[in-house]
Design an enzyme around this catalytic site. Structure first.
Site, mmCIF file in Angstrom:
data_model
loop_
_atom_site.group_PDB
_atom_site.id
_atom_site.type_symbol
_atom_site.label_atom_id
_atom_site.label_comp_id
_atom_site.label_asym_id
_atom_site.label_seq_id
_atom_site.Cartn_x
_atom_site.Cartn_y
_atom_site.Cartn_z
ATOM 1 C CE LYS A 284 5.485 -4.491 -11.733
ATOM 2 N NZ LYS A 284 6.922 -4.245 -11.952
ATOM 3 N NE ARG A 358 10.568 3.062 -19.053
ATOM 4 C CZ ARG A 358 11.751 2.518 -18.811
ATOM 5 N NH1 ARG A 358 12.617 2.353 -19.796
ATOM 6 N NH2 ARG A 358 12.080 2.129 -17.598
HETATM 7 N N1 BES Z 1 6.089 0.339 -11.204
HETATM 8 C C1 BES Z 1 7.289 -0.303 -11.591
HETATM 9 C C2 BES Z 1 8.506 0.176 -10.795
HETATM 10 C C3 BES Z 1 8.548 -0.189 -9.340
HETATM 11 C C4 BES Z 1 9.202 -1.315 -8.923
HETATM 12 C C5 BES Z 1 7.976 0.643 -8.390
HETATM 13 C C6 BES Z 1 9.270 -1.615 -7.573
HETATM 14 C C7 BES Z 1 8.041 0.337 -7.041
HETATM 15 C C8 BES Z 1 8.691 -0.795 -6.631
HETATM 16 C C9 BES Z 1 7.576 -0.011 -13.055
HETATM 17 O O1 BES Z 1 6.463 0.144 -13.863
HETATM 18 C C10 BES Z 1 8.348 -1.160 -13.606
HETATM 19 O O2 BES Z 1 7.801 -2.226 -13.694
HETATM 20 N N2 BES Z 1 9.589 -0.914 -13.986
HETATM 21 C C11 BES Z 1 10.427 -1.905 -14.553
HETATM 22 C C12 BES Z 1 11.079 -1.304 -15.776
HETATM 23 C C13 BES Z 1 11.792 -2.298 -16.651
HETATM 24 C C14 BES Z 1 10.798 -3.258 -17.265
HETATM 25 C C15 BES Z 1 12.541 -1.545 -17.721
HETATM 26 C C16 BES Z 1 11.460 -2.304 -13.517
HETATM 27 O O3 BES Z 1 11.924 -1.465 -12.758
HETATM 28 O O4 BES Z 1 11.772 -3.496 -13.457
HETATM 29 MN MN MN Z 2 5.751 -1.705 -14.574
#
Ligand code: BES
Ligand code: MN
Ligand code: ZN
Length: 502
Positions: A284, A358
Site C-alpha cells: 500500500k 476475502r
Molecule cells: N483492509 C483493506 C480495506 C480498507 C481500506 C479498510 C481502507 C479500511 C480502510 C483491504 O484489505 C484492501 O486492501 N482492499 C483493497 C481491495 C482491492 C485490492 C481489490 C482496496 O479496497 O483497495
Molecule cells: Mn488489503
C-alpha cells in the site's frame, strides 16, 4: 456501574447532573414546565434567545434549584418526531462526552413523554439505547496508551439513573441492563480493535479469545499453519506467509457441540482478523497505512459479540470464527500471480496480495459450514470502496437469500445501526476469470465492490450476509457522540441476530 430505573418526576432524581433532552418544538409537557419553573425559567429563556433550541447536540449546563440534582444539562435532540433508536443511542453518548473533565459520579437522564410512548419510540427501546449510549460514551478507545488522560476522559460513573414519567419499571430495568451489557461488549470490541499491531499479533488475538472464552465458560479452539495446511486452507495460509508472526485460526463456540438454537439454527459469526495490512507484495502507499492496524476489527467484533451473547443468553449455541494473520511483504510472501487452492477445492489466482481479506474469509466461511453452521454473517474491513460509497455512517453489505439479509438488516435497525444492501450482479463475474485458475481475487476498479461480494459468495452454500465495515469501523475525527477511533459497529447487530434464536 449501577443502573437504576425510576418512574418519577425529574426534580426527584438525586444526581450530580440530570440530563434533559431538548426538542426543536416547545414542549407542551406539564412536567417539563414545572422543571423549568424550578430552574427559574432558564431553559425557556435559553430557547427564546436561541442558545438551546433543540439543535442536535447543542447543550447548556444550568445550576439545579429546588430539585435533587446539583446541575441540569439540557441537550438538543432535534425534532421530537425524529427521535429514534439512533438518536437515543447518540444522546446517551453525547451526554457523557459533553461532561468530559467534570466530576460526575451519579448521572440522571430524564426521558419526557413527548419523546417516547405516545406515538413515538417505545420506552423500552429508548431506555435500552440510552443506557448503551452512556456506556459507549464513557469509553475513549484512544486512551489505551496515552498517559495522563484522566482529565480528558468522560466521567466514569458509579450510577446511572434513568427517569421516565411512567411505565413498567421491572421491564424497563431489564431493557436498560441489556443496553448496558451490549455497550460493554461494544467497548470491548473498540479497545481491542484500537490496539497497535506491535501489541496485537495473531497470537495475542488468540490469547484475547481465550480470555473471553474463560470469562464466559465457552470453548475456544485455535490452530496454526500446520493444522491449516492439513485442512487445505490454501487461501488463509497464502496471506500469513510473509510475516514472522504466524497465523492463528481462532474459534469460540457456545452451547453443546451439534446443538442448534430455538429456530434450529447455528449462527456462525466470521470476522476478518488482519492484525496489520501492509498490502503484502502489492504494498500500500504509506499515506494512512497506520490505519491498517484496524484491519482486525471484524475479528474483534465477533469475539466480543460471543461474550456478550453468553452474558445475555447463556448456553445459546453460536460460533465465532476469527482467522488472524499479518499481511506483510517478505521473501516468504505470496507473490501476485501465485495460485492457491481454497479449502472448498476452488483454485484461486492471487493477482493482488492486498485483496487479502476475502482470501482468509473464504476459507473461514468454508470451515464454519463444516462445523455445522446453518447461517453465516461475516464482518470485515474489506474494501476502501465501501467507504467511498457509503461513508462512515452506513455499512454496506451483501446477503443471500433475501429474507436472511432482511433479518440481519432489521436486527441492525433495532440496535440503531444502518446497513445498505449491495447487489450481486453476476455479469461482473466474467471480469474475475483467470487464465490460470478458476478465478482471481482482484480484477480492476470497475464494480470492485460488487466483485468483493461475488468472490466471497464462491465459498458459501448456506444463508449468508457480509457486512463490510471498512468505512464504519473507525472515526478519524471525534463527534459529539463518539471519540475518534474504533466505533464497535456491528457488535450490537450480531448480538441482536443471535438473540432472536433464544
Ligand atoms: N483492509 C483493506 C480495506 C480498507 C481500506 C479498510 C481502507 C479500511 C480502510 C483491504 O484489505 C484492501 O486492501 N482492499 C483493497 C481491495 C482491492 C485490492 C481489490 C482496496 O479496497 O483497495
Ligand atoms: Mn488489503
Ligand atoms: Zn485488509
Amino acid at each position: 456501574m449501577q443502573i437504576r430505573l425510576i418512574s418519577a418526576r425529574p426534580w426527584e432524581v438525586e444526581a450530580d447532573v440530570l440530563a434533559v433532552p431538548i426538542t426543536c418544538e416547545e414542549p407542551s409537557d406539564e412536567i417539563l414546565a414545572e422543571l423549568d419553573r424550578r430552574l427559574g425559567g432558564a431553559l425557556g429563556s435559553y430557547r427564546e434567545v436561541g442558545e438551546l433550541a433543540g439543535k442536535p447536540w447543542s447543550s447548556a449546563l444550568v445550576r439545579g434549584a429546588e430539585m435533587g440534582a446539583d446541575w441540569v444539562l439540557g441537550m438538543g435532540v432535534g425534532k421530537a418526531e425524529d427521535f429514534d433508536r439512533v438518536i437515543a443511542l447518540r444522546l446517551g453518548a453525547a451526554i457523557e462526552r459533553r461532561l468530559i473533565g467534570r466530576s460526575v459520579r451519579r448521572l440522571g437522564v430524564y426521558l419526557p413523554s413527548g419523546l417516547v410512548s405516545d406515538g413515538g419510540l417505545e420506552v423500552a427501546a429508548a431506555v435500552e439505547m440510552l443506557a448503551r449510549g452512556v456506556i459507549e460514551g464513557m469509553a475513549d478507545p484512544y486512551a489505551i496508551y496515552r498517559q495522563g488522560v484522566e482529565a480528558d476522559l468522560p466521567p466514569q460513573l458509579d450510577e446511572l439513573v434513568l427517569c421516565v414519567p411512567d411505565g413498567d419499571v421491572t421491564a424497563l430495568t431489564a431493557a436498560a441492563e441489556r443496553g448496558m451489557i451490549i455497550g460493554e461488549g461494544g467497548n470491548r470490541t473498540r479497545r481491542l480493535a484500537q490496539r497497535a499491531s506491535n501489541d496485537v499479533s495473531p497470537e495475542v488475538l488468540a490469547d484475547e479469545a481465550s480470555a473471553i472464552a474463560a470469562e464466559h465458560g465457552l470453548t475456544v479452539e485455535t490452530f496454526g499453519p500446520e493444522k491449516a495446511a492439513e485442512l487445505g486452507m490454501g487461501m488463509f495460509l497464502a496471506v500469513g506467509r510473509g510475516s514472522d508472526n504466524p497465523p492463528r485460526f481462532i474459534s469460540i463456540r457456545s452451547g453443546e457441540p451439534g446443538s442448534t438454537d430455538s429456530r434450529g439454527r447455528l449462527l456462525a459469526m466470521v470476522g476478518k482478523g488482519v492484525t496489520f495490512d501492509s498490502g503484502g507484495i502489492s504494498i500500500k502507499p504509506s499515506e494512512r497505512m497506520e490505519e491498517m492496524k484496524m484491519d482486525k476489527t471484524g475479528a474483534c467484533t465477533v469475539l466480543a459479540a460471543i461474550g456478550t451473547i453468553a452474558r445475555l443468553a447463556p448456553g445459546l449455541p453460536v460460533l465465532a470464527v476469527a482467522p488472524a494473520v499479518e499481511n506483510m511483504p517478505g521473501s516468504h510472501s505470496t507473490r501476485p500471480g501465485d495460485v492457491v487452492r481454497a479449502m472448498n477445492g476452488k483454485v484461486v489466482e492471487v493477482n493482488n496480495t492486498d485483496a487479502e481479506g476475502r482470501l482468509i474469509l473464504g476459507d473461514a466461511l468454508t470451515w464454519a459450514e463444516g462445523q455445522g453452521a446453518t447461517h453465516l454473517i461475516d464482518v470485515a474491513t474489506l474494501t476502501g470502496a465501501v467507504e467511498r460509497a457509503f461513508g462512515k455512517l452506513i455499512t454496506g453489505g451483501f446477503g443471500t437469500p433475501q429474507d436472511w439479509w432482511d433479518e440481519v438488516r432489521d436486527a441492525g435497525a433495532r440496535q440503531g445501526e444502518r446497513y445498505w444492501q449491495i447487489p450481486f450482479v453476476d455479469e461482473y463475474r466474467a471480469d474475475m476469470e483467470s487464465w490460470y485458475a478458476d478465478f482471481q481475487n482482484s480484477s480492476g476498479a470497475e464494480g470492485s465492490l460488487v466483485k468483493s461480494g461475488l468472490f466471497l459468495r464462491e465459498f458459501v452454500t448456506r444463508p449468508w450476509a457480509h457486512l463490510d465495515i471498512a468505512g464504519t469501523a473507525y472515526l478519524r475525527k471525534s463527534t459529539p457522540w463518539a471519540a475518534r477511533g474504533a466505533t464497535g459497529v456491528s457488535h450490537a447487530t450480531l448480538v441482536e441476530v443471535a438473540l432472536a434464536g433464544r
